[in-house]
Scaffold this motif. Structure first.
Motif, PDB file in Angstrom:
ATOM      1  N   SER A  18      19.564 -37.208  49.999  1.00 47.07           N
ATOM      2  CA  SER A  18      20.064 -36.047  49.257  1.00 47.07           C
ATOM      3  C   SER A  18      20.318 -36.383  47.791  1.00 47.07           C
ATOM      4  CB  SER A  18      21.342 -35.524  49.905  1.00 47.07           C
ATOM      5  OG  SER A  18      22.377 -36.495  49.854  1.00 47.07           O
ATOM      6  N   GLU A  19      20.861 -37.574  47.522  1.00 48.52           N
ATOM      7  CA  GLU A  19      21.095 -37.983  46.140  1.00 48.52           C
ATOM      8  C   GLU A  19      19.768 -38.204  45.412  1.00 48.52           C
ATOM      9  OE1 GLU A  19      23.988 -38.387  44.434  1.00 48.52           O
ATOM     10  OE2 GLU A  19      25.056 -37.515  46.141  1.00 48.52           O
ATOM     11  N   ALA A  20      18.801 -38.805  46.105  1.00 48.19           N
ATOM     12  CA  ALA A  20      17.495 -39.060  45.487  1.00 48.19           C
ATOM     13  C   ALA A  20      16.761 -37.763  45.186  1.00 48.19           C
ATOM     14  CB  ALA A  20      16.656 -39.947  46.402  1.00 48.19           C
ATOM     15  N   LEU A  21      16.883 -36.778  46.054  1.00 51.49           N
ATOM     16  CA  LEU A  21      16.240 -35.484  45.808  1.00 51.49           C
ATOM     17  C   LEU A  21      16.822 -34.821  44.572  1.00 51.49           C
ATOM     18  CD1 LEU A  21      15.925 -34.012  49.424  1.00 51.49           C
ATOM     19  CD2 LEU A  21      14.086 -34.890  47.954  1.00 51.49           C
ATOM     20  N   ALA A  22      18.142 -34.960  44.373  1.00 49.17           N
ATOM     21  CA  ALA A  22      18.770 -34.390  43.178  1.00 49.17           C
ATOM     22  C   ALA A  22      18.346 -35.138  41.918  1.00 49.17           C
ATOM     23  CB  ALA A  22      20.289 -34.426  43.331  1.00 49.17           C
TER      24      ALA A  22
END
Length: 281
Positions: free
Chosen positions: A165-169
């Motif tokens: 989720s952090e990488a997608l952001a």
């Protein structure tokens, strides 16, 4: 006119960033003290050789925390159990971080692979993971590596979701687009530019994972599928002394129970302090 620049001494930076956060100071301090006590505190009695002539003695005298039904010194076993439970919890949490972070970054790439991988993860998490870990350890044997496998099975999915989720952001941020523009490959972008920027939330989660691991280890040993006796563990001590509560032998469960509580509380305080530290920056 000459411009002078000052550099903040490392000790002062440490006091500002770490010592100014009560959660890090208290939680980290208690955790360090528990580890130091486990490895440096001399044991008054052997944690694996009972004394049949000193069974069920109440706390006091030579046996500070009393003895159990077999004549084991409760204090010695509680301290020795920390040598096993704390490294297992911390080691399992770190392994979960490494495995989960790598998988989370890999499935954060564009395409259908990431979505399909998440659906597989959803199906995996639909099973009660603690029951799955108990089953795995039961069938594979009471060995230390199997306990670590159980910790990893429970905690890795959380790191995968968090890191993905952090990488997608981060994927849509300008510096990631700039890295692609100058010719950086996907692997370099993930591990050189994305990974350092998700470590803050990972540090919070690894403390929570370690706290969860302490509970999992205690649960496995309480159920008799953890580390084989006579190796002392907090969970096995609680299990062995549970029957004595009705007879008034409260110290058999109180000592290891307090140890589990303090370890979990310290790790949760540490996680809260790390989160507050990063949120203030």
């Amino acid at each position: 006119m000459t411009e002078t620049t000052t550099t903040t001494p490392p000790a002062r930076r440490w006091r500002r960033h770490v010592a100014g956060t009560p959660g890090i100071v208290i939680g980290g301090g208690v955790l360090v003290l528990m580890i130091l006590a486990a490895y440096l505190l001399p044991l008054p009695f052997s944690p694996t050789k009972p004394d049949p002539t000193a069974t069920l003695q109440a706390p006091g005298g030579a046996h500070w925390l009393g003895t159990d039904l077999n004549g084991f010194d409760v204090f010695s076993r509680m301290i020795a159990a920390g040598r096993r439970d704390l490294p297992l919890a911390l080691g399992g949490a770190v392994i979960s971080l490494v495995v989960g972070a790598v998988i989370g970054l890999l499935i954060s790439r564009k395409g259908k692979f990431g979505e399909r991988a998440m659906r597989v993860l959803d199906a995996f998490q639909s099973f009660p993971l603690i029951v799955l870990s108990v089953t795995i350890v039961s069938f594979s044997g009471n060995a230390i590596q199997n306990v670590i496998y159980a910790i990893v099975i429970i905690n890795v999915p959380r790191f995968i979701r968090l890191v993905r989720s952090e990488a997608l952001a981060l994927r849509e941020s300008r510096y990631i687009e700039a890295a692609h523009a100058i010719g950086a490959g996907p692997t370099r972008v993930m591990f050189r530019h994305m990974l350092p920027n998700v470590l803050d939330v990972c540090l919070v989660q690894v403390s929570l994972a370690a706290a969860n691991a302490v509970i999992v280890i205690a649960a496995l040993n309480f159920l008799g599928v953890g580390v084989s006796p006579p190796t002392p563990t907090w969970g096995s001590m609680i299990q062995a002394g549970a029957g004595g509560i009705a007879l008034g032998n409260w110290w058999l469960v109180a000592a290891p129970g307090v140890a589990v509580f303090v370890a979990v509380a310290a790790l949760n305080l540490l996680a809260d302090g790390i989160q507050r530290r990063f949120s203030d920056e």
